[in-house]
Design a protein around this motif. Sequence first.
Motif, mmCIF file in Angstrom:
data_model
loop_
_atom_site.group_PDB
_atom_site.id
_atom_site.type_symbol
_atom_site.label_atom_id
_atom_site.label_comp_id
_atom_site.label_asym_id
_atom_site.label_seq_id
_atom_site.Cartn_x
_atom_site.Cartn_y
_atom_site.Cartn_z
ATOM 1 N N LEU A 120 0.880 -1.034 -0.065
ATOM 2 C CA LEU A 120 -0.109 0.310 -0.024
ATOM 3 C C LEU A 120 0.745 1.063 0.086
ATOM 4 C CD1 LEU A 120 -1.530 -2.177 2.442
ATOM 5 C CD2 LEU A 120 -3.225 -0.427 1.855
ATOM 6 N N ASP A 121 0.809 2.106 -0.980
ATOM 7 C CA ASP A 121 1.508 3.319 -1.182
ATOM 8 C C ASP A 121 0.422 4.453 -1.357
ATOM 9 O OD1 ASP A 121 3.506 5.349 -1.457
ATOM 10 O OD2 ASP A 121 4.154 4.411 -3.266
ATOM 11 N N PRO A 122 -0.545 4.889 -0.281
ATOM 12 C CA PRO A 122 -1.447 5.598 -0.500
ATOM 13 C C PRO A 122 -0.744 7.306 -0.605
ATOM 14 C CG PRO A 122 -1.384 5.007 1.566
ATOM 15 C CD PRO A 122 -0.176 4.285 1.053
ATOM 16 N N PRO A 123 -1.604 8.041 -0.987
ATOM 17 C CA PRO A 123 -1.050 9.545 -0.773
ATOM 18 C C PRO A 123 -0.791 9.854 0.695
ATOM 19 C CG PRO A 123 -3.118 9.562 -2.118
ATOM 20 C CD PRO A 123 -3.005 8.253 -1.355
ATOM 21 N N TYR A 124 0.314 10.679 0.810
ATOM 22 C CA TYR A 124 0.934 10.926 2.103
ATOM 23 C C TYR A 124 -0.005 11.958 2.945
ATOM 24 C CZ TYR A 124 5.544 9.253 0.774
ATOM 25 O OH TYR A 124 6.687 8.251 0.782
ATOM 26 N N GLY A 125 -0.077 11.463 4.263
ATOM 27 C CA GLY A 125 -0.775 12.473 5.058
ATOM 28 C C GLY A 125 -2.266 12.108 5.164
ATOM 29 N N THR A 126 -2.951 11.036 4.381
ATOM 30 C CA THR A 126 -4.372 10.834 4.440
ATOM 31 C C THR A 126 -4.863 9.880 5.257
ATOM 32 O OG1 THR A 126 -4.138 9.274 2.410
ATOM 33 C CG2 THR A 126 -4.118 11.663 1.895
ATOM 34 N N GLY A 127 -4.045 8.948 5.622
ATOM 35 C CA GLY A 127 -4.761 8.249 6.295
ATOM 36 C C GLY A 127 -5.296 6.690 5.525
ATOM 37 N N ALA A 128 -5.307 6.957 4.226
ATOM 38 C CA ALA A 128 -5.999 6.099 3.442
ATOM 39 C C ALA A 128 -5.388 4.817 3.405
ATOM 40 C CB ALA A 128 -5.963 6.689 2.018
ATOM 41 N N GLY A 129 -4.047 4.525 3.943
ATOM 42 C CA GLY A 129 -3.517 3.050 3.977
ATOM 43 C C GLY A 129 -4.250 2.556 5.227
ATOM 44 N N GLU A 130 -4.499 3.227 6.528
ATOM 45 C CA GLU A 130 -5.058 2.736 7.475
ATOM 46 C C GLU A 130 -6.526 2.049 7.165
ATOM 47 O OE1 GLU A 130 -3.058 5.109 7.528
ATOM 48 O OE2 GLU A 130 -2.279 5.425 9.665
ATOM 49 N N VAL A 131 -7.275 2.916 6.649
ATOM 50 C CA VAL A 131 -8.729 2.823 6.396
ATOM 51 C C VAL A 131 -8.850 1.697 5.325
ATOM 52 C CG1 VAL A 131 -10.625 3.659 5.074
ATOM 53 C CG2 VAL A 131 -9.251 5.238 6.609
ATOM 54 N N ALA A 132 -7.866 1.544 4.283
ATOM 55 C CA ALA A 132 -7.707 0.436 3.353
ATOM 56 C C ALA A 132 -7.538 -0.899 3.863
ATOM 57 C CB ALA A 132 -6.983 0.765 2.054
ATOM 58 N N LEU A 133 -6.454 -0.830 4.872
ATOM 59 C CA LEU A 133 -6.059 -2.203 5.571
ATOM 60 C C LEU A 133 -7.128 -2.797 6.394
ATOM 61 C CD1 LEU A 133 -2.609 -1.336 6.766
ATOM 62 C CD2 LEU A 133 -3.259 -3.352 5.174
ATOM 63 N N ASP A 134 -8.119 -1.843 7.028
ATOM 64 C CA ASP A 134 -9.221 -2.140 7.906
ATOM 65 C C ASP A 134 -10.173 -2.858 7.070
ATOM 66 O OD1 ASP A 134 -10.409 -2.415 10.634
ATOM 67 O OD2 ASP A 134 -11.726 -1.246 9.615
ATOM 68 N N LYS A 135 -10.465 -2.586 5.730
ATOM 69 C CA LYS A 135 -11.316 -2.809 5.032
ATOM 70 C C LYS A 135 -10.947 -4.239 4.276
ATOM 71 C CE LYS A 135 -14.620 -2.158 1.258
ATOM 72 N NZ LYS A 135 -15.288 -1.082 0.310
ATOM 73 N N LEU A 136 -9.658 -4.100 3.867
ATOM 74 C CA LEU A 136 -9.249 -5.372 3.215
ATOM 75 C C LEU A 136 -9.198 -6.662 4.324
ATOM 76 C CD1 LEU A 136 -6.062 -3.590 1.360
ATOM 77 C CD2 LEU A 136 -8.201 -4.705 0.255
ATOM 78 N N ARG A 137 -8.760 -6.447 5.273
ATOM 79 C CA ARG A 137 -8.945 -7.354 6.444
ATOM 80 C C ARG A 137 -10.268 -7.983 6.604
ATOM 81 N NH1 ARG A 137 -10.474 -7.444 11.180
ATOM 82 N NH2 ARG A 137 -10.784 -5.325 11.459
ATOM 83 N N ARG A 138 -11.485 -7.031 6.799
ATOM 84 C CA ARG A 138 -12.565 -7.550 6.843
ATOM 85 C C ARG A 138 -12.995 -8.341 5.721
ATOM 86 N NH1 ARG A 138 -15.709 -3.277 7.040
ATOM 87 N NH2 ARG A 138 -14.193 -1.562 7.173
ATOM 88 N N LEU A 139 -12.487 -8.029 4.417
ATOM 89 C CA LEU A 139 -13.090 -8.680 3.131
ATOM 90 C C LEU A 139 -12.449 -9.888 2.963
ATOM 91 C CD1 LEU A 139 -13.986 -5.572 1.012
ATOM 92 C CD2 LEU A 139 -15.480 -7.132 2.088
ATOM 93 N N GLY A 140 -11.307 -10.235 3.785
ATOM 94 C CA GLY A 140 -10.545 -11.526 3.676
ATOM 95 C C GLY A 140 -9.408 -11.388 2.345
ATOM 96 N N TRP A 141 -8.805 -10.279 2.192
ATOM 97 C CA TRP A 141 -7.756 -9.954 1.356
ATOM 98 C C TRP A 141 -6.463 -10.284 2.148
ATOM 99 C CZ3 TRP A 141 -8.197 -9.184 -3.767
ATOM 100 C CH2 TRP A 141 -9.516 -8.854 -4.397
#
Length: 184
Positions: A120-141
Amino acid sequence: MSLRIVAGQWRGRKLAAPAGDTTRPTADRTRETLFSMLVSRIGDFEGLAVADLFAGSGALGLEALSRGAASCLFVEQYPAAVRAIRTNLANLKAQGQSDVRASSVLTLGPAKAPLDLVFLDPPYGTGAGEVALDKLRRLGWIGPGTWISLETAADEVPALKNFAVEADRKVGKARITLARLPAA
């Protein structure tokens, strides 16, 4: 910025990067450090199922494919970046090992199976990586054996709830955090 594959079957091959400043390609030196960190933990990349999310030029996923990964899912929402990924895959004749999705990481549906490695290489300073990781974990990725690499700005300390940080290193303007699900 000139991008090249660092190691593997395509070592030294140049990569196309999207024009403009919508993406920030991971510097060769940062990629080299990241892959060194990964090799010391997982060994080789032979047969791995990988995802390059917020993919930009696709350099991280292409580096993994060059080193023997079996497949890579590239997810990128910016059209110029998607074109760069497709150009790079065509130049390396790697389309058969790849799935390119021109969309937001947050639109991914449930996974068929967990991946071995997620970049994951999201735009810096957005917190998008943390949000994406939480969703990916819940969806089984992301499963118990999945390695996660999150790149943030050097001064950002990602808040990774539900994950165990295995390594954290500053490289130039970037911070690389390797994480996994905690052992049960």
